[in-house]
Design an enzyme around this catalytic site. Structure first.
Site, PDB file in Angstrom:
ATOM      1  N   HIS A  43       1.076  -1.429  -0.226  1.00 49.28           N
ATOM      2  CA  HIS A  43      -0.028   0.126   0.246  1.00 49.28           C
ATOM      3  C   HIS A  43       0.935   1.273  -0.378  1.00 49.28           C
ATOM      4  O   HIS A  43       0.775   2.337  -1.226  1.00 49.28           O
ATOM      5  CB  HIS A  43      -1.078  -0.272   1.068  1.00 49.28           C
ATOM      6  CG  HIS A  43      -1.658  -0.912   1.601  1.00 49.28           C
ATOM      7  ND1 HIS A  43      -1.951  -2.051   2.168  1.00 49.28           N
ATOM      8  CD2 HIS A  43      -1.845  -1.641   0.643  1.00 49.28           C
ATOM      9  CE1 HIS A  43      -2.783  -2.493   2.298  1.00 49.28           C
ATOM     10  NE2 HIS A  43      -3.512  -2.391   1.339  1.00 49.28           N
ATOM     11  N   LYS A  91     -15.135  -8.720   3.632  1.00 49.69           N
ATOM     12  CA  LYS A  91     -13.633  -9.156   4.177  1.00 49.69           C
ATOM     13  C   LYS A  91     -14.545  -8.439   5.830  1.00 49.69           C
ATOM     14  O   LYS A  91     -14.688  -7.538   6.388  1.00 49.69           O
ATOM     15  CB  LYS A  91     -12.843  -7.775   3.621  1.00 49.69           C
ATOM     16  CG  LYS A  91     -11.999  -8.608   2.891  1.00 49.69           C
ATOM     17  CD  LYS A  91     -10.824  -7.339   2.650  1.00 49.69           C
ATOM     18  CE  LYS A  91     -10.097  -7.441   1.192  1.00 49.69           C
ATOM     19  NZ  LYS A  91      -9.047  -6.715   1.239  1.00 49.69           N
ATOM     20  N   SER A 125      -2.672  -8.113   3.032  1.00 55.51           N
ATOM     21  CA  SER A 125      -2.353  -7.753   4.422  1.00 55.51           C
ATOM     22  C   SER A 125      -2.827  -8.637   4.621  1.00 55.51           C
ATOM     23  O   SER A 125      -2.801  -9.749   6.621  1.00 55.51           O
ATOM     24  CB  SER A 125      -3.640  -6.684   3.955  1.00 55.51           C
ATOM     25  OG  SER A 125      -4.050  -5.783   3.875  1.00 55.51           O
TER      26      SER A 125
HETATM   27  O1  PNS Z   1      -8.761  -3.346   0.415  1.00 54.53           O
HETATM   28  P1  PNS Z   1     -10.107  -4.041  -0.786  1.00 54.53           P
HETATM   29  O2  PNS Z   1     -10.902  -4.499   1.404  1.00 54.53           O
HETATM   30  O3  PNS Z   1     -10.212  -4.436  -1.850  1.00 54.53           O
HETATM   31  O4  PNS Z   1     -11.189  -2.524  -0.875  1.00 54.53           O
HETATM   32  C1  PNS Z   1     -12.537  -2.540  -1.440  1.00 54.53           C
HETATM   33  C2  PNS Z   1     -13.043  -1.084  -1.213  1.00 54.53           C
HETATM   34  C3  PNS Z   1     -12.950  -1.207   1.044  1.00 54.53           C
HETATM   35  C4  PNS Z   1     -12.757  -0.015  -2.193  1.00 54.53           C
HETATM   36  C5  PNS Z   1     -14.727  -1.853  -1.758  1.00 54.53           C
HETATM   37  O5  PNS Z   1     -14.922  -2.919  -0.919  1.00 54.53           O
HETATM   38  C6  PNS Z   1     -15.569   0.010  -1.636  1.00 54.53           C
HETATM   39  O6  PNS Z   1     -15.206   1.025  -2.158  1.00 54.53           O
HETATM   40  N1  PNS Z   1     -16.032  -0.062  -1.120  1.00 54.53           N
HETATM   41  C7  PNS Z   1     -16.904   1.028   0.156  1.00 54.53           C
HETATM   42  C8  PNS Z   1     -18.184   0.152  -0.472  1.00 54.53           C
HETATM   43  C9  PNS Z   1     -18.861   0.550  -2.075  1.00 54.53           C
HETATM   44  O7  PNS Z   1     -18.482   1.780  -2.222  1.00 54.53           O
HETATM   45  N2  PNS Z   1     -18.740  -0.379  -2.155  1.00 54.53           N
HETATM   46  C10 PNS Z   1     -19.583  -0.614  -3.795  1.00 54.53           C
HETATM   47  C11 PNS Z   1     -18.125  -1.098  -4.342  1.00 54.53           C
HETATM   48  S1  PNS Z   1     -18.492  -0.829  -6.276  1.00 54.53           S
END
Ligand code: PNS
Length: 161
Positions: A17, A41, A130
């Site tokens: 990151h 997650k 992670s």
């Molecule tokens: O590090 P990650 O878990 O791969 O990140 C994924 C993340 C947190 C960026 C994604 O789940 C997200 O954008 N979450 C916020 C809620 C949202 O907008 N969901 C729709 C995504 S299309």
């Protein structure tokens, strides 16, 4: 002023990151590292803990144009609220591609202005995640190659609990 948002779970922040944060901070006037909620997650660190680890990292690296924030709603709502220009994501391997591609498409469908830009990981971090770091730490393994030494003890202590 070009404002970029780098969203993720950051549970916890790793060298992978950090490398993306450092590169993205040089491409945009301002970068917001956004601790976001991924409902798929389960996280080990609270949102406050994840922000604290990120803030310390950003400060330690001297990245003055980087802000750390969190949001527990849709990324695109935060993007619109902050009037951001770009979403930044890191791509480690082809296995990341389909998931990231779907999210980029969905976000653009929700807001036509939301461009997602992918930075490919440095080759030495393509395997790093992670979840892998957490698993190694939980079983007492050495994670010093994966996270900075100034937050290492906190991560290890927290995961051993
Ligand atoms: O590090 P990650 O878990 O791969 O990140 C994924 C993340 C947190 C960026 C994604 O789940 C997200 O954008 N979450 C916020 C809620 C949202 O907008 N969901 C729709 C995504 S299309």
């Amino acid at each position: 002023m070009k404002l970029a948002i780098y969203p993720g779970s950051f549970d916890p922040v790793t060298f992978g990151h950090m490398e993306i944060i450092s590169r993205a901070s040089k491409l945009f006037d301002k970068l917001i590292v956004l601790v976001s909620v991924n409902p798929l997650k389960p996280c080990s660190f609270s949102i406050e803990e994840r922000k604290e680890l990120l803030r310390e990292t950003v400060q330690h690296e001297g990245l003055t144009n980087v802000e750390v924030d969190s949001y527990d709603g849709l990324l695109i709502d935060y993007f619109t609220e902050r009037n951001a220009d770009v979403i930044v994501k890191g791509l480690r391997a082809i296995s990341d591609f389909e998931y990231e591609f779907q999210m980029a498409q969905a976000n653009r469908r929700l807001c036509y202005k939301a461009e997602t830009i992918f930075l490919t990981s440095k080759s030495e971090y393509t395997y790093l995640s992670s979840s892998m770091v957490k698993q190694i730490a939980m079983f007492g393994g050495d994670i010093s190659d994966f996270v900075p030494e100034y937050i290492l003890d906190r991560i290890v202590t927290r995961l051993k609990k």
